[in-house]
Design an enzyme around this catalytic site. Structure first.
Site, PDB file in Angstrom:
ATOM      1  N   TYR A 111       0.868  -1.191   0.000  1.00 47.80           N
ATOM      2  CA  TYR A 111       0.000   0.000   0.000  1.00 47.80           C
ATOM      3  C   TYR A 111       0.902   1.236   0.000  1.00 47.80           C
ATOM      4  O   TYR A 111       0.849   2.083   0.898  1.00 47.80           O
ATOM      5  CB  TYR A 111      -0.965   0.006   1.192  1.00 47.80           C
ATOM      6  CG  TYR A 111      -2.255   0.718   0.837  1.00 47.80           C
ATOM      7  CD1 TYR A 111      -3.190   0.108  -0.002  1.00 47.80           C
ATOM      8  CD2 TYR A 111      -2.522   2.010   1.274  1.00 47.80           C
ATOM      9  CE1 TYR A 111      -4.357   0.766  -0.363  1.00 47.80           C
ATOM     10  CE2 TYR A 111      -3.678   2.669   0.913  1.00 47.80           C
ATOM     11  CZ  TYR A 111      -4.597   2.045   0.087  1.00 47.80           C
ATOM     12  OH  TYR A 111      -5.737   2.714  -0.281  1.00 47.80           O
ATOM     13  N   GLY A 152       6.458   8.033   0.805  1.00 45.91           N
ATOM     14  CA  GLY A 152       7.522   7.689   1.747  1.00 45.91           C
ATOM     15  C   GLY A 152       8.253   6.419   1.320  1.00 45.91           C
ATOM     16  O   GLY A 152       9.490   6.375   1.265  1.00 45.91           O
ATOM     17  N   HIS A 153       7.479   5.388   0.968  1.00 43.37           N
ATOM     18  CA  HIS A 153       8.101   4.158   0.465  1.00 43.37           C
ATOM     19  C   HIS A 153       8.929   4.424  -0.790  1.00 43.37           C
ATOM     20  O   HIS A 153      10.029   3.899  -0.953  1.00 43.37           O
ATOM     21  CB  HIS A 153       7.030   3.121   0.092  1.00 43.37           C
ATOM     22  CG  HIS A 153       6.211   2.614   1.233  1.00 43.37           C
ATOM     23  ND1 HIS A 153       4.878   2.920   1.376  1.00 43.37           N
ATOM     24  CD2 HIS A 153       6.524   1.804   2.279  1.00 43.37           C
ATOM     25  CE1 HIS A 153       4.398   2.306   2.453  1.00 43.37           C
ATOM     26  NE2 HIS A 153       5.379   1.626   3.028  1.00 43.37           N
ATOM     27  N   GLN A 197       3.745  -9.209  13.572  1.00 48.85           N
ATOM     28  CA  GLN A 197       4.003  -7.914  14.213  1.00 48.85           C
ATOM     29  C   GLN A 197       2.713  -7.184  14.574  1.00 48.85           C
ATOM     30  O   GLN A 197       2.763  -6.052  15.046  1.00 48.85           O
ATOM     31  CB  GLN A 197       4.917  -7.038  13.341  1.00 48.85           C
ATOM     32  CG  GLN A 197       4.302  -6.503  12.076  1.00 48.85           C
ATOM     33  CD  GLN A 197       5.352  -5.837  11.199  1.00 48.85           C
ATOM     34  OE1 GLN A 197       6.205  -6.494  10.608  1.00 48.85           O
ATOM     35  NE2 GLN A 197       5.327  -4.513  11.125  1.00 48.85           N
ATOM     36  N   GLY A 240      12.573   3.728   6.963  1.00 46.69           N
ATOM     37  CA  GLY A 240      12.140   5.091   7.222  1.00 46.69           C
ATOM     38  C   GLY A 240      12.326   5.470   8.680  1.00 46.69           C
ATOM     39  O   GLY A 240      12.185   4.636   9.582  1.00 46.69           O
ATOM     40  N   GLN A 243      11.708   1.250  15.501  1.00 45.51           N
ATOM     41  CA  GLN A 243      11.980   0.100  14.629  1.00 45.51           C
ATOM     42  C   GLN A 243      13.368   0.215  14.018  1.00 45.51           C
ATOM     43  O   GLN A 243      14.122  -0.766  13.969  1.00 45.51           O
ATOM     44  CB  GLN A 243      10.920   0.042  13.524  1.00 45.51           C
ATOM     45  CG  GLN A 243      11.228  -0.964  12.409  1.00 45.51           C
ATOM     46  CD  GLN A 243      10.108  -1.018  11.387  1.00 45.51           C
ATOM     47  OE1 GLN A 243       9.083  -1.640  11.611  1.00 45.51           O
ATOM     48  NE2 GLN A 243      10.303  -0.368  10.252  1.00 45.51           N
ATOM     49  N   VAL A 285       9.100  11.347   5.283  1.00 50.01           N
ATOM     50  CA  VAL A 285       8.492  12.053   4.163  1.00 50.01           C
ATOM     51  C   VAL A 285       7.092  12.496   4.610  1.00 50.01           C
ATOM     52  O   VAL A 285       6.333  11.703   5.165  1.00 50.01           O
ATOM     53  CB  VAL A 285       8.406  11.149   2.917  1.00 50.01           C
ATOM     54  CG1 VAL A 285       7.726  11.881   1.764  1.00 50.01           C
ATOM     55  CG2 VAL A 285       9.801  10.680   2.512  1.00 50.01           C
TER      56      VAL A 285
END
Lengths: 281, 281
Positions: B32, B36-37, B61, B147, B153, B176
């Site tokens: 999705y 940012g990705h 997770q 990110g 993380q 982002v």
């Protein structure tokens, strides 16, 4: 033979070999080598172009009160043996190099580490899987060889490698024994002459169970009882566990209706020894 | 662009590239995709010869009652975006392929995963580190890009890689943001128009804290209070945590006498959003 003691240098060597297309074979050890270790190395040599042996007494797989401090060490003797066998690299890092300040990451396999040594030595297998995962990342082997004496360890490593998709072939090597049947172990050095004699009762107990299976016995309790009876002949022997379990999952089994492992752990004097036999129905 | 959905094929591709001397860049995602990705992918492309992106909504997770089932998915759209960016391989395995029957191995980082999201989402980081470790073994990257929005993380992955000597360079990429300051997140799709307006209060809260630091404020409680006051302006906002912590260890810090991270997690309606700012004393 090259001796490497830092993570970075070992990875560099492994990367170089991989770029050259060499197949890397690996035998992780805690040193104080015996004929069992040497058999693993010969096996690794047959299956690879370059053999790495690690010598590292891993503190995280020893519990409080266990024998980490007094575990036998003799790196000079070990190096001589490995050189004569044609080992290419010995990786012998310091504890500080493997577990620097702030270390806090562990690899844990659950179900298969719960019974047997996992129950008797809490945290032991977490230490084993963590150090083996780290060693795999450092040595980058294509194939790694483990002894079947540490049967639960071998299953645990196989499980970890499969679950985490580590691209390493795990090879199990049959137990190497002294002429009287005692499984080779660095811890045999703890035995007094009298205890050393009693220690052969472990392999005799397994042999008796195997004999009963061949004679048609399939009842788990009968097989375990027979083994316990043999061990009871040793006045310095204290059984830690003696159990028949599924040879793949280590789940309990009442009857030998599928491959099972008869797993023994016993103190002989101060030495805690383990041995096992896979029994086919 | 090749789409691979099995572990074995991906490892084969990675091995081939490595033998050819290619540098593999990797961006793990749950799909999705948003800008940012895409920024992470451009970054990976600059640092490598071949870029792999994984698309895998990782069940381990997510906690019970969390949004695993309804997490947004649109692989076709994702594939189009990645193709136009020049991604070489998309690794999109099934849950069954990543967690087959009998799976029982986990990688766990301790201290750094305890506070913040680790406290609020028990098991979350164990799921993250386990899947990332496995993806690293499958994709065999030289460099992986994460990110900074998921700040804890990123620290956790860095710690795992260092502790287990994984030979992967971890690159953190700045957050982002949308034009109004909202950090890009796949979960922003959960927001109603009204909630979407309130959601920008997260970045405004961080900006206010940064402004105070520039004006000389060093008291942690004052900085956190200021941020909380901004968030309180959103009637649909429920703060999950708002804390100032050491930017390296995530230990508590009373005063900003070293680099700190102001970390926010808040429910905006049903959506749980996170954001953070690193504050320099």
């Amino acid at each position: 033979m090259r001796v490497i003691d830092t993570v970075g240098e070992m990875q560099q060597q492994a990367n170089l070999w991989r770029r050259e297309g060499r197949v890397i074979g690996f035998v992780p050890t805690m040193g104080y080598l015996h004929e069992g270790h040497l058999a693993l190395m010969r096996c690794a040599k047959e299956k690879s172009d370059r053999v790495v042996v690690s010598v590292f007494v891993n503190p995280t797989q020893f519990g409080p009160g266990e024998d980490f401090e007094r575990y036998p060490r003799d790196l000079d003797r070990d190096l001589g043996l490995m050189a004569s066998l044609g080992v290419d690299v010995v990786f012998a890092p310091s504890v500080e190099n493997m577990y620097p300040q702030g270390f806090q990451t562990y690899v844990e396999v659950l179900e298969v580490t719960r019974p047997l040594c996992g129950a008797k030595r809490p945290g032991h297998f977490r230490g084993v899987t963590t150090v083996v995962a780290k060693l795999f990342h450092i040595v980058k082997p294509h194939v790694a060889v483990f002894g079947e004496k540490d049967y639960q360890q071998l299953l645990t490593i196989r499980r970890m490698v499969q679950d985490l998709a580590m691209d390493v072939e795990i090879v199990g090597h049959p137990i190497v024994r002294e002429p009287d049947g005692l499984a080779m172990s660095s811890r045999n050095v703890y035995l007094s002459p009298d205890e050393r004699k009693q220690a052969r009762l472990l392999s005799q107990a397994l042999a008796e169970a195997s004999r009963l299976v061949e004679a048609g016995e399939r009842d788990g309790s009968a097989l375990v009882s027979a083994a316990r009876k043999i061990l009871a002949q040793g006045p310095s022997i204290r059984i830690d566990y003696a159990e028949l379990r599924d040879a793949e999952t280590l789940e309990k089994m009442g009857a030998l209706d599928r491959p099972g492992v008869l797993a023994l752990a016993a103190y002989v004097g101060q030495a805690r020894l383990i041995d096992n036999a896979v029994l086919q129905p």
